[in-house]
Design an enzyme around this catalytic site. Structure first.
Site, PDB file in Angstrom:
ATOM      1  N   HIS A   1     -20.810   8.646   6.366  1.00 14.29           N
ATOM      2  CA  HIS A   1     -20.519  10.082   6.382  1.00 14.29           C
ATOM      3  C   HIS A   1     -21.775  10.875   6.028  1.00 14.29           C
ATOM      4  O   HIS A   1     -22.446  10.567   5.048  1.00 14.29           O
ATOM      5  CB  HIS A   1     -19.413  10.370   5.367  1.00 14.29           C
ATOM      6  CG  HIS A   1     -18.788  11.713   5.542  1.00 14.29           C
ATOM      7  ND1 HIS A   1     -19.473  12.872   5.307  1.00 14.29           N
ATOM      8  CD2 HIS A   1     -17.551  12.069   5.928  1.00 14.29           C
ATOM      9  CE1 HIS A   1     -18.665  13.893   5.553  1.00 14.29           C
ATOM     10  NE2 HIS A   1     -17.494  13.433   5.929  1.00 14.29           N
TER      11      HIS A   1
ATOM     12  N   SER B   1     -16.936  17.471   1.618  1.00 13.87           N
ATOM     13  CA  SER B   1     -16.175  17.534   2.869  1.00 13.87           C
ATOM     14  C   SER B   1     -16.981  18.019   4.065  1.00 13.87           C
ATOM     15  O   SER B   1     -17.798  18.923   3.974  1.00 13.87           O
ATOM     16  CB  SER B   1     -14.991  18.470   2.680  1.00 13.87           C
ATOM     17  OG  SER B   1     -14.417  18.754   3.937  1.00 13.87           O
TER      18      SER B   1
ATOM     19  N   LEU C   1      -6.324  11.196   8.333  1.00 14.56           N
ATOM     20  CA  LEU C   1      -5.031  11.604   7.799  1.00 14.56           C
ATOM     21  C   LEU C   1      -4.010  11.613   8.931  1.00 14.56           C
ATOM     22  O   LEU C   1      -2.870  11.180   8.781  1.00 14.56           O
ATOM     23  CB  LEU C   1      -5.138  12.995   7.158  1.00 14.56           C
ATOM     24  CG  LEU C   1      -6.164  13.126   6.024  1.00 14.56           C
ATOM     25  CD1 LEU C   1      -6.089  14.513   5.394  1.00 14.56           C
ATOM     26  CD2 LEU C   1      -5.933  12.075   4.961  1.00 14.56           C
TER      27      LEU C   1
ATOM     28  N   HIS D   1     -18.221   5.620   4.148  1.00 10.92           N
ATOM     29  CA  HIS D   1     -17.051   6.439   3.911  1.00 10.92           C
ATOM     30  C   HIS D   1     -15.761   5.840   4.454  1.00 10.92           C
ATOM     31  O   HIS D   1     -14.694   5.984   3.870  1.00 10.92           O
ATOM     32  CB  HIS D   1     -17.292   7.801   4.560  1.00 10.92           C
ATOM     33  CG  HIS D   1     -16.165   8.764   4.418  1.00 10.92           C
ATOM     34  ND1 HIS D   1     -15.667   9.127   3.195  1.00 10.92           N
ATOM     35  CD2 HIS D   1     -15.436   9.431   5.333  1.00 10.92           C
ATOM     36  CE1 HIS D   1     -14.673   9.990   3.379  1.00 10.92           C
ATOM     37  NE2 HIS D   1     -14.503  10.178   4.641  1.00 10.92           N
TER      38      HIS D   1
ATOM     39  N   ARG E   1     -19.927  12.701  13.039  1.00  9.85           N
ATOM     40  CA  ARG E   1     -20.528  12.167  11.817  1.00  9.85           C
ATOM     41  C   ARG E   1     -21.658  11.187  12.069  1.00  9.85           C
ATOM     42  O   ARG E   1     -22.680  11.221  11.387  1.00  9.85           O
ATOM     43  CB  ARG E   1     -19.430  11.480  10.989  1.00  9.85           C
ATOM     44  CG  ARG E   1     -18.460  12.489  10.458  1.00  9.85           C
ATOM     45  CD  ARG E   1     -17.288  11.832   9.769  1.00  9.85           C
ATOM     46  NE  ARG E   1     -16.465  12.886   9.161  1.00  9.85           N
ATOM     47  CZ  ARG E   1     -15.344  12.654   8.515  1.00  9.85           C
ATOM     48  NH1 ARG E   1     -14.888  11.424   8.385  1.00  9.85           N
ATOM     49  NH2 ARG E   1     -14.661  13.655   7.994  1.00  9.85           N
TER      50      ARG E   1
ATOM     51  N   GLY F   1      -0.609   4.549   0.287  1.00 12.54           N
ATOM     52  CA  GLY F   1      -1.340   5.719   0.772  1.00 12.54           C
ATOM     53  C   GLY F   1      -0.537   6.423   1.851  1.00 12.54           C
ATOM     54  O   GLY F   1       0.675   6.217   1.965  1.00 12.54           O
TER      55      GLY F   1
ATOM     56  N   GLY G   1       0.827  -1.199   0.000  1.00 12.33           N
ATOM     57  CA  GLY G   1       0.000   0.000   0.000  1.00 12.33           C
ATOM     58  C   GLY G   1       0.864   1.254   0.000  1.00 12.33           C
ATOM     59  O   GLY G   1       1.912   1.295   0.643  1.00 12.33           O
TER      60      GLY G   1
ATOM     61  N   GLY H   1       1.239   3.809   4.189  1.00  9.40           N
ATOM     62  CA  GLY H   1       2.238   2.993   3.501  1.00  9.40           C
ATOM     63  C   GLY H   1       3.402   3.804   2.983  1.00  9.40           C
ATOM     64  O   GLY H   1       4.573   3.445   3.188  1.00  9.40           O
TER      65      GLY H   1
ATOM     66  N   GLU I   1      -5.886   2.993   7.850  1.00  9.98           N
ATOM     67  CA  GLU I   1      -7.265   2.504   7.926  1.00  9.98           C
ATOM     68  C   GLU I   1      -7.315   0.977   7.981  1.00  9.98           C
ATOM     69  O   GLU I   1      -8.301   0.399   8.441  1.00  9.98           O
ATOM     70  CB  GLU I   1      -8.079   3.018   6.719  1.00  9.98           C
ATOM     71  CG  GLU I   1      -9.579   2.812   6.874  1.00  9.98           C
ATOM     72  CD  GLU I   1     -10.390   3.311   5.668  1.00  9.98           C
ATOM     73  OE1 GLU I   1      -9.818   4.006   4.809  1.00  9.98           O
ATOM     74  OE2 GLU I   1     -11.586   3.000   5.606  1.00  9.98           O
TER      75      GLU I   1
END
Lengths: 646, 250
Positions: free
Chosen positions: A267, A285, A449, A409, A338, A43, A41, A46, A433
């Site tokens: 979400h 967002s 993030l 989401h 959320r 992202g 990965g 990773g 995640e």
């Protein structure tokens, strides 16, 4: 039941991570050169982990399914990243970020992990700025912040509506630097098919080259999974088309426990579903809730007229609007977490107040904000989001309110890991995640993030050394060992089996059907009968899939249908585990809402006495019931309370 | 709506390709362009034919994976969006749509509409970063940056690496892509330390990989889905010249 050891360090909360680092084992520079690490990965988690390992002197191999590491789905995160910098001087601190995250997760996350996350959050911002990430700034040249759901401070750093993109490009640049240096070798367009376990330790992976179909073997001293979440089990989600849960599922079947699989984040602000050809949903967002106000008509007759197209939202006067979040949650208003916002939208729509042609939408209105701040300010803050909305819906959100509805989401659940981010298979780590993470039963906005980069830049580089310190005498592994042979054989057989079925239904048809079962019965609101029904339906669908799916072509070619088939075959098993987990958790917490367990005014009702634990599922064999192990959650430092955003 | 599609089919890099006609019926004008292709592919699979291969992923205009040349334009007729953000309401019932891959020597076709853009990664590896390691960096607010510079850097950093600039250019020049990265770092204090080496190394790599020269047609800016300005090319040229000059003096 297996006794799960989370390996939480001793000592006061604020000193645990410092103590860990002070006493952990290290690997000296000359030994690092002899050790190989595989990262799956590219992202945020990773790429940041791989780059950091490379800088430290390890030999790193990184695998990604895309043509470039920069395309990983972290790129699509919009709103921002949290940190406890307290630059705005509004009362933030590491403790408060920790507290908000634990509370936001409805007291179903580990105190020690979450505290560490809050602690390193500030390092992340420093690191990204040093890399040249262009965060938003004030006129004085210093960094700007905005607020997000579940917090009463402004602690979110952002780069327009493209924060994920900029942070990923930062990590990608660090990765590119290491690739150039030769410490990291990148393998693009490779999908992991199997984990190789030798004498109880993770020692390699089997991958498929998505261009040639060639099955490859790769060995290492440790393996890190940073393969993201499994939200695409719902077919329609905000995840990218190729995001998938297969790597996580494969390691589960090799012995890694799966934590809280039912914890899914729905979400609240996504563009509503519009047709049966639809391939994915688009997020708007959460940052929009800073300035947008959410409402539905106060009277059903107005809602009906809107649905029929006889009335426009702008024609509904103020006193005939119901700003239901402001009404129900005056303290947090439109900035409730959320899960709360999503359920409230569903409640209004189910009660007949929904808008849009389907009645499954609510308004997100910027009229007041535009009046107060001017269109140019709103444009500067959210311009790209407004443009994205207009392209999809063909309406101008500066003039008419946006229509939004909740959508899948993020998955809080994932591979179970201890404090070191190590799974129950020694030598196998999970980050971002992909692990069951620090978000408990609900993740706060702008925290994904933060967690991805925390795991990759600041946690794994320490904890993986603690594991590798006693591996320095272990020579490199040959890939002709019987364990590699077997793993490759299993992967190949599965592919051959899929190609040989030659049924009548496409992979997407099965995926769509699974998605509907998941959304209707294992979605925003769950109950016993539905979950039991879901388990049976998924089992039947799985049988049908293996009898009647049509996968064209062969393995030795570019074959996107085969790629999808491999993933959907795994979703058809994972979906069942999600339903099982939701069934045994007889309480409501965070994103997991069981209709049987709610307060009088419809809020989630936890059962702390019986369910203050992480469920860690253990694979027991094909078509056998999985085993539930429990990791009790101990709250030493904070008082567990009912969440209150009123 | 009913449409005729002329799609480039090519089994692999080594084989010859050609345009093949397909008819699609009952496409919703609310569907996205890629969803229209999904409908076609689902039918092809049912009919036992090889579905059309194309790159795509996020389907919200940010990952940069999608890359179709639609009716002679990268990412189709609309300005400032990627192919995945293009919707069928932009087309007329009965229309014929020609769909081709990016055409540029440094982006060889892999299959059908998929091309190999790894050359972009190689250019970034040549210097598209600040050479710092994890940890040991100053506090984020210890590096104040004028808002104007931060905004310029962000304008440049918005590049998604899709390659439309190269595909649009008659010379297959990568100047817009390379200059966006050079420019982002050139205006930031963090990037200044290695500015001279960066611009020279990235330009050299771009040339080595076979990308063409810039002849100022500005097709790249016109077709860029993120509307990145050619002013970054001008900045890169200045950076490049001064870097060359200084290295000659030294």
């Amino acid at each position: 039941m297996v006794k799960l050891d989370a390996k939480i360090p001793q000592g006061p909360l604020a000193e645990k991570w410092t103590n860990y680092k002070a006493h952990q084992n290290l690997v000296n520079p000359s030994n690092k050169r002899r050790l190989d690490i595989i990262v799956v990965g590219t992202g945020l988690a990773g790429a940041s982990a791989a780059a950091s390992f490379g800088e430290m002197g390890f030999n790193v191999k990184v695998f990604g399914i895309h043509d470039s590491p920069r395309r990983a789905h972290s790129i699509a995160a919009q709103g921002g990243i949290n940190a406890a910098k307290n630059y705005p001087n509004d009362g933030d601190s590491v403790y408060r970020l920790f507290y908000d995250t634990i509370k936001g997760g409805d007291y179903r996350a580990r105190e020690a992990n979450v505290y560490r996350l809050a602690e390193v959050s500030n390092n992340i911002i420093d690191q990204c700025v040093a890399q040249g990430v262009p965060f938003a700034r004030e006129y004085g040249g210093l960094l700007d912040n905005r607020s997000f759901g579940g917090a009463q401070v402004s602690r979110t750093f952002y780069a327009r509506g493209q924060t994920g993109q900029q942070l990923l490009l930062g990590a990608y640049s660090a990765l590119s630097k290491e690739i150039k240096k030769g410490s990291v070798k990148m393998f693009t367009r490779r999908e992991m098919l199997e984990l190789v376990v030798i004498e109880g330790r993770a020692r390699g992976i089997i991958v498929r080259d998505l261009i040639t179909g060639k099955i490859e073997r790769h060995s290492a001293h440790a393996v890190v999974l940073a393969t993201g979440g499994y939200g695409n089990v719902f077919f329609l989600s905000t995840n990218a088309m190729a995001s998938n849960g297969s790597a996580a599922w494969k390691v589960y079947k090799k012995g890694a426990f799966f934590g809280n699989p039912s914890f899914t984040q729905i979400h609240p602000t996504c563009i509503p579903v519009h047709g049966d050809y639809q391939s994915k949903l688009t997020l708007m967002s959460e940052s929009l809730r800073n300035d947008g106000r959410i409402w539905v008509p106060k009277h059903k007759e107005d809602a009906e007229k809107i649905r029929k197209g006889e009335l426009k939202p702008t024609q509904i006067p103020e006193d005939r609007r119901d700003y239901y979040l402001e009404r129900r949650y005056p303290a947090f208003g439109n900035l409730v977490p959320r899960d709360v916002a999503s359920r409230a939208a569903k409640e209004r729509c189910d009660a007949g107040y929904g808008i849009g042609s389907t009645g499954l939408a609510v308004y997100l209105d910027f009229e007041d904000a535009i009046k107060r701040l001017g269109k140019h300010v709103i444009e500067a803050r959210y311009g790209n989001l407004f443009q994205m909305y207009e392209k999809i819906v063909d309406e101008n959100p500066y003039e008419t309110p946006m229509m939004i509805y909740p959508a899948v989401h993020y998955t809080m659940g994932g591979i179970w890991v201890d404090y070191e981010l190590q799974t129950t298979i020694p030598g196998l780590f999970a980050a971002g995640e992909a692990n069951f993470s620090d978000h408990g039963a609900n993740r706060l906005g702008a925290s994904a993030l933060m967690q991805g980069l925390s795991d990759g830049y600041f946690v794994l580089p320490y904890t993986i050394q603690n594991y590798l310190a006693d591996q320095i005498r272990v020579p490199r592994f040959e890939t002709n060992l019987p364990e590699f042979e077997e793993a490759e054989k299993a992967a190949k057989e599965r592919i051959e089996k899929l190609l040989a079925i030659n049924g009548t239904e496409t992979v997407d048809t099965f995926h769509r059907r699974l998605g509907l079962i998941m959304w209707d019965l294992v979605g925003m609101s769950r109950k016993k009968e539905d979950l039991e029904k879901a388990i049976t339906m998924i089992q039947e669908l799985r049988k049908e899939f293996w009898k009647n799916v049509k996968v064209p072509g062969k393995n030795e070619m570019v074959n996107p249908e085969l790629e999808k088939a491999i993933r959907v075959a795994d979703y058809l098993e994972l979906g069942e585990l999600m339903a099982r987990d939701a069934l045994v958790r007889e309480e409501s917490c965070g994103g997991h809402f069981r209709e049987e367990y709610q307060t009088e005014d419809g809020e989630a009702l936890r059962d702390d006495k019986n369910f203050t634990y992480v469920s860690a599922w253990e694979y027991t064999g094909e078509d056998k019931e999985p085993k539930l192990n429990k990791e009790p959650l101990v709250f030493e430092f904070i008082e567990v309370k009912q969440r209150n955003y009123k | 709506m009913d449409l005729t599609l002329k799609i480039w089919r090519q089994a692999s890099a080594g084989e010859k390709g050609k345009l093949v006609d397909y008819q699609v019926q009952n496409i919703s004008s609310e569907a996205s362009f890629l969803e229209m292709l999904d409908v076609l592919n689902e039918r092809l699979v049912r009919e036992g034919e090889d579905p059309v291969a194309f790159d795509h992923d996020c389907r919200e205009g940010i990952c940069g994976a999608c890359s179709l040349y639609i009716n002679g334009r990268p990412h189709g007729p609309d300005k400032g969006i990627t192919t995945c953000q293009l919707h069928m309401r932009r087309f007329k019932d009965g229309e014929t749509i020609v769909i081709e891959p990016w055409r540029a020597k440094p982006f060889p076709v892999i299959k059908d509409l998929m091309v190999d853009r790894s050359a972009f990664d190689e250019i970034i590896q040549a210097g598209g970063y600040v050479s710092i390691n994890t940890g040991g960096v100053p506090d984020a607010n210890a590096i104040p940056i004028p808002k104007r510079d931060a905004d310029t850097a962000m304008d440049a950093a918005a590049c998604i690496g899709c390659g439309a600039c190269v595909a649009a250019c008659k010379n297959a020049s990568a100047m817009l892509f390379v200059s966006a990265k050079v420019s982002q770092f050139a205006v930031l204090p963090q990037g200044k330390i290695e500015a001279r080496e960066r611009v020279q190394n990235m330009v050299a790599k771009m040339d080595e990989l076979g990308f063409g020269n810039c002849t100022n047609t500005y097709a790249c800016e016109a077709e860029c889905p993120k509307e990145i300005s050619v002013s970054h090319i001008a900045r890169m040229n200045r950076e490049y010249l001064s870097a060359k000059l200084v290295s000659q003096i030294e």
